[in-house]
Design a protein around this motif. Structure first.
Motif, short mmCIF file in Angstrom:
data_model
loop_
_atom_site.label_atom_id
_atom_site.label_comp_id
_atom_site.label_asym_id
_atom_site.label_seq_id
_atom_site.Cartn_x
_atom_site.Cartn_y
_atom_site.Cartn_z
N THR A 114 0.92 -1.17 0.09
CA THR A 114 -0.08 0.02 0.09
C THR A 114 0.75 1.22 -0.01
O THR A 114 2.08 1.28 0.32
N VAL A 115 0.26 2.25 -0.37
CA VAL A 115 0.74 3.73 -0.16
C VAL A 115 -0.49 4.25 0.66
O VAL A 115 -1.52 4.39 0.12
N GLN A 116 -0.10 4.78 1.66
CA GLN A 116 -1.38 5.61 2.48
C GLN A 116 -0.82 7.05 2.87
O GLN A 116 0.30 7.17 2.82
N ILE A 117 -1.92 7.86 2.67
CA ILE A 117 -1.49 9.32 2.88
C ILE A 117 -2.42 9.85 3.78
O ILE A 117 -3.63 9.56 3.91
N TRP A 131 -7.79 15.53 9.84
CA TRP A 131 -6.90 14.76 8.69
C TRP A 131 -7.69 14.23 7.67
O TRP A 131 -8.75 13.57 8.24
N GLY A 132 -7.53 14.02 6.60
CA GLY A 132 -8.03 13.21 5.64
C GLY A 132 -7.00 12.08 5.06
O GLY A 132 -5.89 12.11 5.45
N PHE A 133 -7.79 10.96 4.94
CA PHE A 133 -6.97 9.57 4.77
C PHE A 133 -7.12 9.07 3.40
O PHE A 133 -8.19 9.24 2.57
N GLY A 134 -6.06 8.59 2.84
CA GLY A 134 -6.19 7.91 1.68
C GLY A 134 -5.17 6.54 1.55
O GLY A 134 -4.34 6.49 2.14
N ARG A 135 -5.91 5.44 1.05
CA ARG A 135 -5.20 3.90 1.11
C ARG A 135 -5.11 3.71 -0.26
O ARG A 135 -6.27 3.47 -0.97
N PHE A 136 -4.06 3.30 -0.96
CA PHE A 136 -3.98 3.08 -2.16
C PHE A 136 -3.19 1.71 -2.35
O PHE A 136 -2.20 1.51 -1.77
N VAL A 137 -4.01 0.80 -3.21
CA VAL A 137 -3.42 -0.47 -3.62
C VAL A 137 -3.72 -0.71 -5.12
O VAL A 137 -4.25 -0.21 -5.85
N ASP A 138 -2.27 -0.96 -5.43
CA ASP A 138 -1.85 -1.11 -7.03
C ASP A 138 -2.35 0.05 -7.80
O ASP A 138 -3.08 0.03 -8.66
N ASN A 139 -1.92 1.37 -7.32
CA ASN A 139 -2.19 2.63 -7.79
C ASN A 139 -3.94 3.07 -7.90
O ASN A 139 -4.15 4.27 -8.39
#
Length: 170
Positions: A114-117, A131-139
């Motif tokens: 993952t990339v988590q923001i 806070w705002g959150f983003g979790r990204f898997v395979d773009n």
């Protein structure tokens, strides 16, 4: 130190901890894809940000992680500023933890997981501690159900540190 010089520093830090670093991965670099609920995207150039801290997550996730911060985040960490100021952005990169075949006490990053923001905007995200959150898997952004758990976990465990788990590794 200028941010574009920091990726080699990250490699040196992780190598000194017994990790073997493979360069060239850009998993999650799709700034147009927004997370559900929060609308967070992956910041362009985030891979050139400074290292906040490396981490290792034990079972069941079994991951190697690196948390990077934009200039606002790094300044806040260095100055001990809490709460973090608006404009702070943190990026957590995670890979499966793999035992090195060349060196028994070393680990290497395996498959990117993952990339988590986390983005600090106290007005836009007032109901989630700013806070705002983003979790990204395979773009691609993870589904809404995965994003619903983000703030609850941070609120339960690190409310007293402005909802941020990662401490600065000077």
């Amino acid at each position: 130190m200028k941010p574009h010089y920091l990726l080699p520093c990250l490699g040196a830090i992780l190598a000194s901890c017994g990790f073997v670093v493979l360069a060239g991965s850009n998993v999650g670099a799709n700034p147009q894809a927004a997370s559900p609920i929060y609308g967070v995207t992956i910041s362009e150039g985030y891979r050139q940000w400074e290292l906040v801290a490396p981490a290792e997550e034990a079972e069941p996730l079994n991951e190697l992680r690196a948390v990077l911060g934009n200039a606002v985040a790094i300044n806040a960490y260095r100055e001990g500023t809490l709460p973090f100021p608006d404009g702070t952005v943190l990026a957590k990169l995670a890979w499966k933890h793999v035992q090195s075949s060349e060196f028994e006490s070393a680990s290497v990053p395996g498959v990117a997981t993952t990339v988590q923001i986390m983005v600090k905007d106290s007005k836009k995200y007032a109901t989630t501690g700013g806070w705002g959150f983003g979790r990204f898997v395979d773009n691609k952004p993870a589904d809404e159900a995965q994003h619903q758990t983000c703030f609850a976990c941070h609120e339960a465990r690190v409310q007293g540190h402005d909802y941020v788990f990662t401490r600065y590794a000077p």
